[in-house]
Design an enzyme around this catalytic site. Structure first.
Site, PDB file in Angstrom:
ATOM      1  N   GLY A 104     -66.185 -28.745  -2.507  1.00  0.00           N
ATOM      2  CA  GLY A 104     -65.497 -29.758  -1.709  1.00  0.00           C
ATOM      3  C   GLY A 104     -66.486 -30.732  -1.084  1.00  0.00           C
ATOM      4  O   GLY A 104     -67.696 -30.683  -1.384  1.00  0.00           O
ATOM      5  N   ASP A 105     -66.000 -31.594  -0.193  1.00  0.00           N
ATOM      6  CA  ASP A 105     -66.882 -32.647   0.329  1.00  0.00           C
ATOM      7  C   ASP A 105     -68.059 -32.104   1.143  1.00  0.00           C
ATOM      8  O   ASP A 105     -69.163 -32.635   1.069  1.00  0.00           O
ATOM      9  CB  ASP A 105     -66.101 -33.727   1.089  1.00  0.00           C
ATOM     10  CG  ASP A 105     -65.383 -33.191   2.304  1.00  0.00           C
ATOM     11  OD1 ASP A 105     -65.195 -31.961   2.382  1.00  0.00           O
ATOM     12  OD2 ASP A 105     -65.001 -33.988   3.172  1.00  0.00           O
ATOM     13  N   GLY A 106     -67.861 -30.993   1.848  1.00  0.00           N
ATOM     14  CA  GLY A 106     -68.949 -30.395   2.637  1.00  0.00           C
ATOM     15  C   GLY A 106     -70.080 -29.936   1.730  1.00  0.00           C
ATOM     16  O   GLY A 106     -71.258 -30.232   1.977  1.00  0.00           O
ATOM     17  N   SER A 150     -61.350 -28.224  -5.467  1.00  0.00           N
ATOM     18  CA  SER A 150     -60.639 -27.917  -4.219  1.00  0.00           C
ATOM     19  C   SER A 150     -59.148 -27.968  -4.481  1.00  0.00           C
ATOM     20  O   SER A 150     -58.678 -28.868  -5.179  1.00  0.00           O
ATOM     21  CB  SER A 150     -60.990 -28.952  -3.143  1.00  0.00           C
ATOM     22  OG  SER A 150     -60.135 -28.792  -2.035  1.00  0.00           O
ATOM     23  N   ASP A 152     -57.098 -28.647  -2.227  1.00  0.00           N
ATOM     24  CA  ASP A 152     -56.518 -29.530  -1.215  1.00  0.00           C
ATOM     25  C   ASP A 152     -56.255 -30.959  -1.708  1.00  0.00           C
ATOM     26  O   ASP A 152     -55.477 -31.685  -1.112  1.00  0.00           O
ATOM     27  CB  ASP A 152     -57.437 -29.608   0.023  1.00  0.00           C
ATOM     28  CG  ASP A 152     -57.662 -28.248   0.657  1.00  0.00           C
ATOM     29  OD1 ASP A 152     -56.820 -27.357   0.457  1.00  0.00           O
ATOM     30  OD2 ASP A 152     -58.673 -28.076   1.356  1.00  0.00           O
ATOM     31  N   ARG A 187     -29.639 -19.132   4.161  1.00  0.00           N
ATOM     32  CA  ARG A 187     -30.685 -19.171   5.195  1.00  0.00           C
ATOM     33  C   ARG A 187     -31.525 -20.440   5.147  1.00  0.00           C
ATOM     34  O   ARG A 187     -31.506 -21.175   4.165  1.00  0.00           O
ATOM     35  CB  ARG A 187     -31.648 -18.007   4.978  1.00  0.00           C
ATOM     36  CG  ARG A 187     -31.202 -16.742   5.643  1.00  0.00           C
ATOM     37  CD  ARG A 187     -32.179 -15.637   5.354  1.00  0.00           C
ATOM     38  NE  ARG A 187     -31.805 -14.462   6.114  1.00  0.00           N
ATOM     39  CZ  ARG A 187     -32.184 -13.234   5.811  1.00  0.00           C
ATOM     40  NH1 ARG A 187     -32.935 -13.006   4.751  1.00  0.00           N
ATOM     41  NH2 ARG A 187     -31.828 -12.225   6.568  1.00  0.00           N
ATOM     42  N   ARG A 289     -54.302 -20.215  -3.946  1.00  0.00           N
ATOM     43  CA  ARG A 289     -55.664 -20.547  -4.374  1.00  0.00           C
ATOM     44  C   ARG A 289     -56.157 -19.657  -5.512  1.00  0.00           C
ATOM     45  O   ARG A 289     -57.014 -20.053  -6.287  1.00  0.00           O
ATOM     46  CB  ARG A 289     -56.597 -20.434  -3.176  1.00  0.00           C
ATOM     47  CG  ARG A 289     -57.667 -21.493  -3.178  1.00  0.00           C
ATOM     48  CD  ARG A 289     -58.392 -21.553  -1.876  1.00  0.00           C
ATOM     49  NE  ARG A 289     -59.346 -20.484  -1.713  1.00  0.00           N
ATOM     50  CZ  ARG A 289     -60.004 -20.244  -0.569  1.00  0.00           C
ATOM     51  NH1 ARG A 289     -59.781 -20.994   0.495  1.00  0.00           N
ATOM     52  NH2 ARG A 289     -60.857 -19.267  -0.487  1.00  0.00           N
TER      53      ARG A 289
HETATM   54  O1  F6P Z   1     -60.085 -25.828   1.279  1.00  0.00           O
HETATM   55  C1  F6P Z   1     -59.313 -24.879   0.623  1.00  0.00           C
HETATM   56  C2  F6P Z   1     -58.548 -24.032   1.599  1.00  0.00           C
HETATM   57  O2  F6P Z   1     -57.781 -23.090   0.865  1.00  0.00           O
HETATM   58  C3  F6P Z   1     -57.677 -24.777   2.585  1.00  0.00           C
HETATM   59  O3  F6P Z   1     -56.475 -25.228   2.016  1.00  0.00           O
HETATM   60  C4  F6P Z   1     -57.526 -23.763   3.674  1.00  0.00           C
HETATM   61  O4  F6P Z   1     -57.336 -24.390   4.919  1.00  0.00           O
HETATM   62  C5  F6P Z   1     -58.839 -23.046   3.663  1.00  0.00           C
HETATM   63  O5  F6P Z   1     -59.441 -23.301   2.404  1.00  0.00           O
HETATM   64  C6  F6P Z   1     -58.751 -21.566   3.873  1.00  0.00           C
HETATM   65  O6  F6P Z   1     -60.040 -21.065   3.929  1.00  0.00           O
HETATM   66  P1  F6P Z   1     -60.372 -19.511   3.944  1.00  0.00           P
HETATM   67  O7  F6P Z   1     -60.184 -19.009   2.534  1.00  0.00           O
HETATM   68  O8  F6P Z   1     -61.790 -19.463   4.359  1.00  0.00           O
HETATM   69  O9  F6P Z   1     -59.421 -18.860   4.859  1.00  0.00           O
END
Ligand code: F6P
Length: 368
Positions: A104-106, A150, A152, A187, A289
């Site tokens: 990701g960007d970081g 990523s 996201d 619901r 993920r």
């Molecule tokens: O950046 C990917 C991500 O899955 C985000 O959507 C989420 O906020 C974060 O990472 C969760 O991180 P971790 O797996 O460290 O809980």
């Protein structure tokens, strides 16, 4: 022979293993040697145990594997110059000339910082006798290229990041499952999806599953008493038309226009207390993920992995660190730090409550 290192860093995403496979095989095909750097920057800082030469068959079957088979981590040591010095020594010891980072960007910002410090790091290593001048010959510059992995889809300058469509497909599948039980019991469900400060997963999954209402950070609801008004009216309108179930998608980073969080619990309370609906919360979590990449992510990771190797082999001083992107269905290269800066400006716009700018800076999917 040029030696190219490949590393995955930050949160994993489906398609990262496919990207590693593409880099390894393209590197070998182009007459280079490929090195896997294990567990993100940990492998780089640790050296020998974290760096392994890869052969063609080492990545067999990786195209369809979930997560990253070379591991990933968030490394604190690399954030310090002393950590980056160790990393530089390990690259020199292994003779690695170029680095491809999927993250990701970081993670990509860290890589660019490393590159920008490069000659200085080498000088320090030579001056302190940790490496010889001979070992640093022809290694005056460190060539890097970034691949954006990523779920996201929060990186500017690319239409989509590796993993986002797999995650989106998974979310939709989960919402479909929830739909059936919601329908049976008439619901309401509040479903919290990932995305950090980006609403792409929430917005797209809401569209794809016909959610009744979607909360995203880029288009916040009003602060105060009124925040739920539009949602309440929408849900009631749908119910009046005979809809038995209600599905509300909340991005984990959802906020109101005073930047206060809008949480699944707050939404549930309104649906139960004000609308008297039988309401449950489902936080999808890491099922979004994990698991295998969808066809699109396999394809994207392969094309971009291929291009990343080409980028480091044809590196030019004009674009010192390119990030491999996709725009209008074409694989492109953008200066890494431009993409990172633009990504950061979305967060800045949100902080300044300038939501129109935030939306326009996101990729075209967000635009009205
Ligand atoms: O950046 C990917 C991500 O899955 C985000 O959507 C989420 O906020 C974060 O990472 C969760 O991180 P971790 O797996 O460290 O809980």
């Amino acid at each position: 022979k040029k030696k190219i290192g490949i590393m995955t860093s930050g949160g994993d995403s489906p398609g990262m293993s496919a990207a590693v496979r593409a880099v390894v095989r393209t590197a070998i095909y182009r007459g280079c040697e490929a090195y896997a750097i294990y567990d993100g920057y940990n492998g780089l800082v640790q050296g020998k145990s974290g760096i392994k030469k890869m052969e063609w068959q080492d990545v067999r079957g990786w195209l369809s594997e979930g997560g990253t088979l070379i591991g990933t981590a968030r490394n604190a040591e690399f954030r310090e110059r002393s950590g980056r010095l160790k990393a530089a020594k390990n690259l020199i010891d292994n003779g690695i000339d170029a680095l491809i980072i999927c993250g990701g960007d970081g993670s990509l910002t860290g890589a660019d910082l490393f590159r920008s410090e490069w000659p200085g790091l080498l000088e320090e290593l030579i001056a302190t006798g940790q490496v010889t001048e001979e070992a640093c010959k022809d290694k005056e510059t460190l060539t890097i290229a970034g691949l954006v992995g990523s779920i996201d889809n929060d990186m500017a300058e690319t239409d989509v990041t590796i993993g986002a469509y797999s995650s989106l497909a998974r979310i939709c599948q989960m919402v479909d499952y929830i739909d059936t039980t919601a329908q049976s019991h008439a619901r309401a469900f509040v479903i919290e999806v990932m995305g950090r400060h980006c609403g792409w997963l929430a917005l797209m999954s809401g569209l794809a599953t016909n959610a009744d209402f979607i909360f995203i950070p880029e288009r916040p609801v009003p602060h105060g008493e009124d925040w739920s008004k539009e949602m309440r009216e929408t849900v009631l309108r749908h119910r009046r038309k005979g809809k038995r179930k209600t599905v509300i998608i909340v991005a984990e980073g959802a906020i109101d226009d005073d930047l206060q969080p809008v949480t699944a619990t707050m939404v549930q309370k309104v649906l139960s207390d004000d609308l008297k609906l039988d309401c449950r919360i489902t936080t999808l979590g890491h099922v979004q993920r994990g698991g295998p990449p969808c066809a699109y992510d396999r394809m994207l990771a392969t094309l971009q992995g291929y291009d990343a190797v080409d980028a480091v082999l044809s590196a030019s001083p004009d674009v010192p660190s390119p990030v491999i992107s996709i725009r209008e269905n074409k694989i492109c290269r953008t200066p890494l730090m431009e993409a990172v800066a633009l990504t950061k400006s979305v967060a800045t716009a949100i902080k300044k409550k300038d939501f129109d700018t935030a939306v326009s800076l996101r990729n075209s999917d967000f635009q009205d």
